[in-house]
Design a protein around this motif. Sequence first.
Motif, short mmCIF file in Angstrom:
data_model
loop_
_atom_site.label_atom_id
_atom_site.label_comp_id
_atom_site.label_asym_id
_atom_site.label_seq_id
_atom_site.Cartn_x
_atom_site.Cartn_y
_atom_site.Cartn_z
N UNK A 512 0.65 -1.36 -0.08
CA UNK A 512 -0.10 0.06 -0.13
C UNK A 512 0.84 1.42 0.07
N UNK A 513 2.26 1.21 0.59
CA UNK A 513 2.94 2.30 0.71
C UNK A 513 3.82 2.54 -0.65
N UNK A 514 3.69 1.46 -1.45
CA UNK A 514 4.55 1.47 -2.94
C UNK A 514 5.72 0.66 -3.00
N UNK A 515 6.10 0.20 -1.62
CA UNK A 515 7.17 -0.64 -1.76
C UNK A 515 6.94 -1.80 -2.30
N UNK A 516 8.06 -2.47 -2.94
CA UNK A 516 7.92 -3.72 -3.60
C UNK A 516 8.65 -4.70 -2.92
N UNK A 517 7.82 -6.05 -2.69
CA UNK A 517 8.58 -7.08 -2.08
C UNK A 517 8.02 -8.42 -2.69
N UNK A 518 8.60 -9.28 -2.35
CA UNK A 518 8.49 -10.75 -2.90
C UNK A 518 7.97 -11.95 -2.12
N UNK A 519 7.73 -11.44 -0.81
CA UNK A 519 7.00 -12.41 0.18
C UNK A 519 6.12 -11.47 1.05
N UNK A 520 5.01 -12.21 1.40
CA UNK A 520 4.09 -11.56 2.23
C UNK A 520 3.48 -12.36 3.30
N UNK A 521 3.45 -11.95 4.73
CA UNK A 521 2.96 -12.59 5.64
C UNK A 521 1.65 -11.71 6.49
N UNK A 522 1.15 -12.30 7.29
CA UNK A 522 0.19 -11.56 8.02
C UNK A 522 -0.98 -11.48 7.27
N UNK A 523 -1.42 -12.28 6.33
CA UNK A 523 -2.72 -12.01 5.67
C UNK A 523 -3.51 -12.78 6.36
N UNK A 524 -4.85 -12.75 6.08
CA UNK A 524 -5.84 -13.28 6.76
C UNK A 524 -7.21 -13.37 5.95
N UNK A 525 -7.69 -14.59 5.69
CA UNK A 525 -9.01 -14.63 5.02
C UNK A 525 -10.18 -14.08 5.56
N UNK A 526 -11.13 -13.58 4.68
CA UNK A 526 -12.33 -12.83 5.24
C UNK A 526 -13.13 -13.90 5.68
N UNK A 527 -14.43 -13.36 6.10
CA UNK A 527 -15.44 -14.17 6.60
C UNK A 527 -15.95 -15.07 5.64
N UNK A 528 -15.81 -14.99 4.34
CA UNK A 528 -16.35 -15.71 3.33
C UNK A 528 -15.23 -16.73 2.90
N UNK A 529 -14.14 -16.82 3.60
CA UNK A 529 -12.92 -17.44 3.11
C UNK A 529 -11.89 -17.13 2.08
N UNK A 530 -12.25 -15.74 1.59
CA UNK A 530 -11.36 -15.31 0.51
C UNK A 530 -10.24 -14.62 0.84
#
Length: 587
Positions: A512-530
């Motif tokens: 969101x801040x414009x930086x570029x990364x090749x790994x992501x963590x701390x993501x969470x699925x929504x109430x519908x699992x998506x």
Amino acid sequence: MAALFGRRLRRGATTTAVAAVAIAALSASGAPGLTAPLTGAGGGQQSAGDAQDSTPDTASGNSRYYTDLPPLDSPTPAAGTLPDPGTTVGGSTESGIPATVLAAYKQAEQELRGTNPQCHLPWQLLAAIGKVESGQARGGDVDANGTTLHPILGPVLNGDGFANIPDTDHGVYDQDTVHDRAVGPMQFIPSTWQTWGRDANHDGVKDPNNIFDAALATGAKLCASDHDMTVQGDMNAAILSYNQSQEYLDTVLSWYEYYRKGTHEIPDGTGTLPTSTSPVDPSPSADPFSTAPSTPALPTQTPKPPQSSPPSTPTKPGKPGKPGGGSSTPPPTSPPATPTPVLKSLAKTAGDALTAMAGALFDGHAEVRALDSTGKPMAGIAVTFEITGATDAHFDGGATTKTTVTTGKDGTASAPAVRAGEDVGAFSVRATAGKAPAADFKASVTPHSADALVYLGKDGDQSTEAGAEFKTPIAVKATLKGEVAAKVAVSAAIVDDKGNPVAAGGPSFKNADGTLVTTLSGLTTAADGTLTLPTLVAGKDAGTYLITLTAANGGGSVSVKVTVTEATTPSDPPSDDPSPSPSASAK
């Protein structure tokens, strides 16, 4: 009308005949009616000498109750009209309810509208039960705070025609340290009060002798199991939770209909009291709701004059040293009394070391068996289960973390199922009863998980040229055993087609801040699992890459193929120089 008293699970022919008239009026009124007679053990008749099960499913332990029926000239308004349930009308003393008692019923109705809105409990049902259980707290014999001026106690529940319930409160409520007795204006037995007791007047004490506390507790018990009082079957089942007797059900519904047609407030202490001084069945007390347990019952018939008997022959003086100066023959001795069993321990029988995912129901219950000093199981023991530790887990069906259950005939008591909260980690369910050592059950909550991640796009639809953004976001859905899996932690990484971490020049996620990364963590699925990933940006290097997503805690994973093509080279613009190109001049 003359007062009558009934024994739980017993039917009097006279009362049944009178009830038929009142029930006919109830059916014709359009109000909730009556059920068909009960069948099976719950509604069968019982002889005076039969002992009942020591673990009743009723609030009052199936002790006695008033069987008076409403007058046939009930306070019915003008033809074709019924008063609003919240209003009162003038009428006979019989239709009046003492002011403090009436206030308690209405307060309980109002509070339950907020805490149990699906129940639709009318205060008139509380009034009907209060009439049958204690004659409206013995005609409103309460102080300004609603506490009875004199104890209202049911008969000793020692198995002599009633349930056999050993003492569970050490005499705190019922003044009896051997057996339990129903207590207060709504006649709760101590073990039931430990589960349903309420502090409606907010004085810091749950007091079964206070009409405000007792009325709210009665309402809470009636509303249990998602009962809806607008459904006749639910109302009948709720009433039968007080006493499993068809006659009791009919009597309560008769008074409910009577009060539903109208009632009025009368001063405390002036309510109509039964005129009979003798119960239907033999008992140490002349009043089924005794204030003096040792008072003998009054005779039901005019006593006959004592018959004369021949004078007894004087006994010879006893020998010196013999007590009483009578016969030297020693008096007969009674066999030693059987000692009352004392609770010694709580043995864990099931439900230890359970694990559940956050938000899920634990598959199992904490269960203990109450044992005496000889190792024999003890029925009728009140066992308190409490959730302890840093957790937001709670017993299923509400937010409560503490409940009391009475042991059955085999001495066992099972806690309700526990629902895990969002706090991950260990906690305990502790079982306590009397002076026995506590029994602790270990439990733990694991994070949300999924066993499958599914890409929501189509194979081959992720393609762009070097340096450009991918137009379609990558979205996946998490499931567990085929069901939507919400709040699942997911990580993502970009690798090359051989599974190696992507090198510089490959694709990147744009934060969101414009930086570029090749790994992501701390993501969470929504109430519908998506879950939708951030924008994917192609680097300068063309090729095939994989976006790998993995659910936490050994959950499912999925890889999405993306393609980066060579950047398109724009055509050279036409030249204005007429001179030939170097290659041309070299010819």
